[in-house]
Design a protein around this motif. Structure first.
Motif, short mmCIF file in Angstrom:
data_model
loop_
_atom_site.label_atom_id
_atom_site.label_comp_id
_atom_site.label_asym_id
_atom_site.label_seq_id
_atom_site.Cartn_x
_atom_site.Cartn_y
_atom_site.Cartn_z
N UNK A 125 -57.16 10.30 -28.75
CA UNK A 125 -56.62 9.31 -29.68
C UNK A 125 -55.80 10.02 -30.75
N UNK A 126 -54.53 9.67 -30.84
CA UNK A 126 -53.66 10.32 -31.81
C UNK A 126 -52.90 9.28 -32.63
N UNK A 127 -52.58 9.68 -33.85
CA UNK A 127 -51.83 8.80 -34.74
C UNK A 127 -51.77 9.40 -36.12
N UNK A 128 -51.03 8.76 -37.02
CA UNK A 128 -50.86 9.29 -38.36
C UNK A 128 -52.14 9.21 -39.19
N UNK A 129 -52.11 9.85 -40.33
CA UNK A 129 -53.22 9.77 -41.28
C UNK A 129 -53.54 8.31 -41.54
N UNK A 130 -54.82 8.01 -41.66
CA UNK A 130 -55.31 6.68 -42.04
C UNK A 130 -54.99 5.58 -41.04
N UNK A 131 -54.68 5.95 -39.80
CA UNK A 131 -54.41 4.93 -38.79
C UNK A 131 -55.68 4.42 -38.13
N UNK A 132 -56.81 5.04 -38.40
CA UNK A 132 -58.08 4.56 -37.87
C UNK A 132 -58.64 5.39 -36.74
N UNK A 133 -58.17 6.60 -36.57
CA UNK A 133 -58.60 7.43 -35.43
C UNK A 133 -60.11 7.64 -35.38
N UNK A 134 -60.70 8.05 -36.50
CA UNK A 134 -62.15 8.30 -36.51
C UNK A 134 -62.93 7.02 -36.31
N UNK A 135 -62.56 5.99 -37.03
CA UNK A 135 -63.28 4.71 -36.95
C UNK A 135 -63.22 4.15 -35.52
N UNK A 136 -62.04 4.11 -34.96
CA UNK A 136 -61.86 3.59 -33.61
C UNK A 136 -62.48 4.53 -32.59
N UNK A 137 -62.27 5.83 -32.77
CA UNK A 137 -62.86 6.81 -31.86
C UNK A 137 -64.37 6.72 -31.79
N UNK A 138 -65.00 6.48 -32.94
CA UNK A 138 -66.45 6.32 -32.97
C UNK A 138 -66.88 5.12 -32.13
N UNK A 139 -66.17 4.03 -32.26
CA UNK A 139 -66.51 2.82 -31.50
C UNK A 139 -66.27 3.00 -30.00
N UNK A 140 -65.19 3.69 -29.65
CA UNK A 140 -64.92 3.96 -28.24
C UNK A 140 -66.01 4.86 -27.66
N UNK A 141 -66.36 5.91 -28.38
CA UNK A 141 -67.40 6.83 -27.91
C UNK A 141 -68.73 6.09 -27.70
N UNK A 142 -69.08 5.24 -28.65
CA UNK A 142 -70.32 4.46 -28.53
C UNK A 142 -70.27 3.53 -27.33
N UNK A 143 -69.15 2.85 -27.13
CA UNK A 143 -69.02 1.91 -26.02
C UNK A 143 -69.10 2.62 -24.67
N UNK A 144 -68.58 3.84 -24.61
CA UNK A 144 -68.56 4.58 -23.34
C UNK A 144 -69.78 5.49 -23.18
N UNK A 145 -70.55 5.65 -24.24
CA UNK A 145 -71.72 6.53 -24.16
C UNK A 145 -71.36 7.99 -24.04
N UNK A 146 -70.27 8.37 -24.71
CA UNK A 146 -69.82 9.77 -24.69
C UNK A 146 -69.65 10.25 -26.13
N UNK A 147 -69.62 11.56 -26.34
CA UNK A 147 -69.48 12.06 -27.71
C UNK A 147 -68.07 11.93 -28.27
N UNK A 148 -68.00 11.93 -29.58
CA UNK A 148 -66.74 11.99 -30.32
C UNK A 148 -66.58 13.40 -30.84
N UNK A 149 -65.49 14.06 -30.45
CA UNK A 149 -65.15 15.36 -31.01
C UNK A 149 -64.00 15.10 -31.98
N UNK A 150 -64.38 14.81 -33.21
CA UNK A 150 -63.41 14.45 -34.23
C UNK A 150 -62.64 15.70 -34.68
#
Length: 176
Positions: free
Chosen positions: A6-31
């Motif tokens: 997941x890529x995008x500019x500062x404050x685009x929601x990468x961590x927030x969205x990445x956390x939700x994707x990781x949870x939904x897929x049952x995989x880790x988030x490497x922020x």
């Protein structure tokens, strides 16, 4: 093995969205900030030592996860201190083990970025929160980076983090 990149500019929601994707897929988030913070502990942002250490952490993480068949979500803010060849190297590392890198681009207007910079969650992670500094970096070309591929592009102003994550998860479950 799959890396949801997941890529995008500062404050685009990468961590927030990445956390939700990781949870939904049952995989880790490497922020991204896991490596950034480790490198910042020893070196100034953008220095050669910082860039080498951050690249080494990312490279090791991608290679080890790929070798182990471990899928994960990765977040990335394209910016000038990253050698674009590193992204190609990370992708090759995953593909060499039969894995796939799925690039997802988050879009956000400059006005929304400025409004979001001071969010409490950004402070918690030591992210860029100063609007004047952001604009200074932007004027100096600090966010310049060649376009990355994108299997999916999401406007995070038009979609909530939950909707954005659901779009990503749904696209990953579609046959390729």
């Amino acid at each position: 093995m799959q890396v949801v990149f997941i890529h995008g500019p500062a404050a685009s929601g990468k961590h927030t969205i990445g956390t939700r994707v990781a949870e939904a897929l049952g995989i880790p988030l490497f922020h991204n900030h896991l490596a950034v913070d480790a490198a910042l502990a020893l070196f100034e942002f953008g220095s050669s030592g910082f860039c080498r250490l951050r690249a080494a952490i990312w490279s090791a993480a991608f290679a080890e996860a790929a070798a182990a068949g471990r899928s994960f979500v990765f977040t990335f803010h394209p910016e000038a201190s990253v050698d674009p060849a590193l992204i190609e190297s990370l992708t090759r590392s995953v593909r060499a083990h039969g894995g796939e890198v799925v690039f997802v681009e988050l879009l956000c207007s400059p006005e929304a970025i400025v409004q979001r910079l001071d969010q409490p969650s950004r402070h918690r992670f030591g992210k860029l929160t100063d609007v004047a500094l952001y604009r200074s970096i932007e004027r100096a070309g600090g966010f310049a980076f060649p376009p990355l591929p994108s299997s999916l592009r999401i406007d995070t102003e038009a979609h909530t983090p939950e909707q954005s994550a659901a779009l990503i998860v749904a696209s990953l479950r579609e046959p390729r």
